[in-house]
Design a protein around this motif. Structure first.
Motif, PDB file in Angstrom:
ATOM      1  N   GLY A 268       0.812  -1.206   0.000  1.00  0.00           N
ATOM      2  CA  GLY A 268       0.000   0.000   0.000  1.00  0.00           C
ATOM      3  C   GLY A 268       0.844   1.253   0.000  1.00  0.00           C
ATOM      4  O   GLY A 268       2.050   1.216   0.257  1.00  0.00           O
ATOM      5  N   ILE A 269       0.161   2.353  -0.301  1.00  0.00           N
ATOM      6  CA  ILE A 269       0.802   3.666  -0.317  1.00  0.00           C
ATOM      7  C   ILE A 269       0.353   4.401   0.938  1.00  0.00           C
ATOM      8  O   ILE A 269      -0.844   4.624   1.142  1.00  0.00           O
ATOM      9  CB  ILE A 269       0.373   4.457  -1.567  1.00  0.00           C
ATOM     10  CG1 ILE A 269       0.801   3.726  -2.841  1.00  0.00           C
ATOM     11  CG2 ILE A 269       0.946   5.867  -1.533  1.00  0.00           C
ATOM     12  CD1 ILE A 269       0.261   4.379  -4.101  1.00  0.00           C
ATOM     13  N   ARG A 270       1.322   4.737   1.792  1.00  0.00           N
ATOM     14  CA  ARG A 270       0.991   5.492   2.989  1.00  0.00           C
ATOM     15  C   ARG A 270       1.062   6.974   2.664  1.00  0.00           C
ATOM     16  O   ARG A 270       2.077   7.453   2.181  1.00  0.00           O
ATOM     17  CB  ARG A 270       1.918   5.095   4.128  1.00  0.00           C
ATOM     18  CG  ARG A 270       1.467   3.795   4.775  1.00  0.00           C
ATOM     19  CD  ARG A 270       2.582   2.874   5.228  1.00  0.00           C
ATOM     20  NE  ARG A 270       2.071   1.533   5.518  1.00  0.00           N
ATOM     21  CZ  ARG A 270       1.965   0.556   4.597  1.00  0.00           C
ATOM     22  NH1 ARG A 270       2.347   0.761   3.348  1.00  0.00           N
ATOM     23  NH2 ARG A 270       1.467  -0.614   4.924  1.00  0.00           N
ATOM     24  N   LEU A 271      -0.054   7.667   2.911  1.00  0.00           N
ATOM     25  CA  LEU A 271      -0.173   9.078   2.559  1.00  0.00           C
ATOM     26  C   LEU A 271       0.014   9.928   3.798  1.00  0.00           C
ATOM     27  O   LEU A 271      -0.299   9.504   4.915  1.00  0.00           O
ATOM     28  CB  LEU A 271      -1.556   9.347   1.959  1.00  0.00           C
ATOM     29  CG  LEU A 271      -1.888   8.558   0.683  1.00  0.00           C
ATOM     30  CD1 LEU A 271      -3.361   8.734   0.319  1.00  0.00           C
ATOM     31  CD2 LEU A 271      -0.987   8.996  -0.473  1.00  0.00           C
TER      32      LEU A 271
ATOM     33  N   SER B 281      -4.116   6.936  13.277  1.00  0.00           N
ATOM     34  CA  SER B 281      -3.355   8.157  12.997  1.00  0.00           C
ATOM     35  C   SER B 281      -4.151   9.151  12.157  1.00  0.00           C
ATOM     36  O   SER B 281      -3.812  10.334  12.098  1.00  0.00           O
ATOM     37  CB  SER B 281      -2.081   7.804  12.230  1.00  0.00           C
ATOM     38  OG  SER B 281      -2.405   7.327  10.931  1.00  0.00           O
ATOM     39  N   GLY B 282      -5.213   8.686  11.477  1.00  0.00           N
ATOM     40  CA  GLY B 282      -5.985   9.568  10.603  1.00  0.00           C
ATOM     41  C   GLY B 282      -5.366   9.763   9.237  1.00  0.00           C
ATOM     42  O   GLY B 282      -5.901  10.514   8.406  1.00  0.00           O
ATOM     43  N   LEU B 283      -4.231   9.105   8.985  1.00  0.00           N
ATOM     44  CA  LEU B 283      -3.535   9.235   7.697  1.00  0.00           C
ATOM     45  C   LEU B 283      -3.848   8.010   6.845  1.00  0.00           C
ATOM     46  O   LEU B 283      -3.514   6.888   7.235  1.00  0.00           O
ATOM     47  CB  LEU B 283      -2.024   9.377   7.915  1.00  0.00           C
ATOM     48  CG  LEU B 283      -1.626  10.608   8.734  1.00  0.00           C
ATOM     49  CD1 LEU B 283      -0.136  10.581   9.070  1.00  0.00           C
ATOM     50  CD2 LEU B 283      -1.984  11.895   7.981  1.00  0.00           C
ATOM     51  N   PRO B 284      -4.485   8.193   5.688  1.00  0.00           N
ATOM     52  CA  PRO B 284      -4.972   7.046   4.915  1.00  0.00           C
ATOM     53  C   PRO B 284      -3.859   6.202   4.299  1.00  0.00           C
ATOM     54  O   PRO B 284      -2.789   6.709   3.971  1.00  0.00           O
ATOM     55  CB  PRO B 284      -5.822   7.683   3.801  1.00  0.00           C
ATOM     56  CG  PRO B 284      -5.909   9.128   4.095  1.00  0.00           C
ATOM     57  CD  PRO B 284      -4.843   9.475   5.077  1.00  0.00           C
ATOM     58  N   VAL B 285      -4.172   4.923   4.152  1.00  0.00           N
ATOM     59  CA  VAL B 285      -3.323   3.987   3.412  1.00  0.00           C
ATOM     60  C   VAL B 285      -4.124   3.545   2.197  1.00  0.00           C
ATOM     61  O   VAL B 285      -5.261   3.094   2.326  1.00  0.00           O
ATOM     62  CB  VAL B 285      -2.968   2.757   4.271  1.00  0.00           C
ATOM     63  CG1 VAL B 285      -2.094   1.782   3.480  1.00  0.00           C
ATOM     64  CG2 VAL B 285      -2.276   3.178   5.554  1.00  0.00           C
ATOM     65  N   LEU B 286      -3.511   3.685   1.018  1.00  0.00           N
ATOM     66  CA  LEU B 286      -4.161   3.246  -0.231  1.00  0.00           C
ATOM     67  C   LEU B 286      -3.618   1.872  -0.590  1.00  0.00           C
ATOM     68  O   LEU B 286      -2.421   1.719  -0.865  1.00  0.00           O
ATOM     69  CB  LEU B 286      -3.875   4.257  -1.347  1.00  0.00           C
ATOM     70  CG  LEU B 286      -4.230   3.831  -2.780  1.00  0.00           C
ATOM     71  CD1 LEU B 286      -5.695   3.431  -2.892  1.00  0.00           C
ATOM     72  CD2 LEU B 286      -3.918   4.959  -3.756  1.00  0.00           C
TER      73      LEU B 286
END
Lengths: 279, 213
Positions: free
Chosen positions: A205-208, A236-241
């Motif tokens: 995945g892409i950690r944004l 964390s509130g930071l999305p993973v795609l």
């Protein structure tokens, strides 16, 4: 048997095809090429079946020496080094393919006419980097056997496809299954800012990173199935795609999905690039 | 039943409880709607993944709504090989490091834990965590066991554990937080075998006490 010798692999080169669909109920993910459109194109350009095993090269660095004449093609991220791109090319015995870093994009696909002859594991030659199924990543010195040529070469010199975009990229998203676990402000923040791709990104995945998303509830969510394109939001509130090697199930809420046609473009995003998610 | 969107290639069906998941999954696995690539059961949901070249999300949603769930305990009668209704005996040496802790947590003695675990008929509800790892449930095991407060960094392959309402067997060495009550020598997952996973959703499992397992 025709053979290509691996001289160098770059950060990560794996064999990929279209993966292992149909086994997710037993915990086996699909895996397969991250940028399926570029992978399919590579096979078509050398007259292979669309699902023949090919190489997925991450940020260039691959070196191959032909031990007999072969027809090769590269698609996806265009690497420096002068090898023709999107154009099937004969590599004579004794000559080498050496891919430098790409000017834009992250993943380059290398197909050989006849396909790479790799023993399938559970119906696929793909390396699943999460579960460890499939062949090990390429190592220097290895010999890659080439299969037999299936059919005529297509009458095409160069495929007219654009290179992966440098700079800011926009992709389309749809509301996901757990949109209702987020306040409207979180949705507005998801689609209203340019997210930055971090170095903690891989085939899983892409950690944004960006302005974190708030959740409406901290109630635990039982794990549930997902597919590539899911935008999962951990505490964390930071999305993973999620990309090709995503886990079969996950327990953090999925706020949105990138439409499948745009996931291939996401697979070409590199650390530092910015991506906007639009409805 | 709620149908939740998952982009352009999947839908997530949310149902009332695990019993409803088992019934819906068994019915769908026995006759999958055309064009469906994967059916993934979980604790409260069933995910259906489609090949958009072969079907549409609307058609699959209609097929799901028209499906009559099997009753949870009703095994497949047609031997379709989807794992639903297959029976597997798993020989277990009940000498796990956490057996005494589990007994204490439940207020039983260790022999009771073993007897009740082995007397229960278990069903694989769903997979996840690792290839071939099944979450097993049983009407004969109506108790919850908390996970270990500190997960182990290394749980050996074949370890038999408990967590929440579930029992499970680690198909390979991995980290894990389940309470370990025993071990088996049986091969849970073998990529050279078809099907690779011994325990698939719907498989019926009995744990057979075996000091030599």
């Amino acid at each position: 048997m025709r053979v290509l010798r691996v001289l160098a692999t770059g950060p990560l080169t794996t064999v990929q095809d279209l993966g292992r669909p149909g086994r997710a109920a037993t915990g086996i993910g699909r895996s397969g090429a991250c940028d399926r459109a570029s992978y399919r194109l590579a096979n078509r350009l050398v007259g292979n079946p669309e699902d023949a095993p090919a190489l997925e090269v991450t940020y260039g660095g691959l070196g191959l020496r032909a031990e007999s004449d072969v027809v090769l093609v590269t698609t996806g991220a265009r690497c420096s080094g002068g090898f023709p791109h999107n154009a099937p090319t004969v590599l004579r015995a004794g000559r080498s393919l050496e891919l430098g870093p790409p000017a834009s994009g992250l993943r380059t696909y290398v197909a050989v006419r006849g396909g790479f002859a790799v023993e399938p594991v559970l119906g696929s030659c793909s390396t699943d980097t999460l579960s460890g199924l499939g062949p090990a990543p390429l190592a220097s010195g290895a010999a890659l056997a080439v299969g037999t040529s299936p059919g005529p070469l297509p009458a095409i010199d160069v495929a007219p496809v654009p290179d992966p975009a440098p700079g800011d990229v926009t992709v389309q998203v749809l509301e996901g299954p757990r949109r209702d676990r987020f306040p409207d402000a979180a949705w507005a923040a998801l689609v209203g800012q340019a997210w930055t791709v971090t170095t903690h990104s891989d085939r899983v995945g892409i950690r944004l990173t960006g302005r974190p998303l708030a959740r409406s509830t901290e109630d635990e969510l039982p794990s549930e199935g997902m597919v590539r394109g899911a935008l999962q939001v951990p505490p964390s509130g930071l999305p993973v795609l999620f990309l090709a090697d995503h886990p079969v199930t996950g327990g953090y809420p999925v706020i949105a999905y990138v439409v499948d046609a745009d996931v291939d473009r996401c697979a070409q995003l590199r650390p530092g690039q910015r991506v906007s998610l639009r409805t | 039943m709620r149908i939740l969107p998952c982009g352009t290639t999947a839908i997530l069906v949310e149902v009332a409880d695990l019993e409803a998941v088992l019934g819906l999954y068994a019915a769908l696995a026995a006759s999958p709607p055309p064009g469906v690539l994967d059916i993934v059961p979980a604790a409260r949901t069933v995910l259906l993944v489609i090949d958009p070249g072969l079907t549409s999300l609307g058609e699959v949603e209609a097929a799901v709504r028209a499906t009559r769930p099997r009753r949870g305990a009703e095994p497949a009668s047609d031997g379709t090989g989807d794992g639903t209704g297959d029976r597997v005996d798993v020989p277990v040496a009940y000498d796990g490091e956490d057996l005494d802790d589990v007994a204490r947590l439940l207020g039983w003695d260790a022999a009771d834990v073993v007897r009740r675990h082995a007397d229960a008929e278990w069903t694989v509800a769903f997979s996840g965590f690792a290839p071939g790892f099944g979450y097993l449930v049983s009407p004969g095991w109506p108790v919850d066991v908390p996970r270990r407060s500190a997960p182990r960094t290394r749980v050996p392959s074949g370890a038999v554990g408990l967590a929440g309402q579930f029992s499970g067997v680690y198909p390979r060495e991995s980290p894990g937080g389940w309470q370990l009550i025993g071990r088996t020598a049986i091969t849970l997952f073998d990529p050279a075998r078809e099907p690779a996973a011994l325990l698939r959703p719907g498989t019926r499992v009995r744990f057979v006490p075996d000091g030599t397992a």
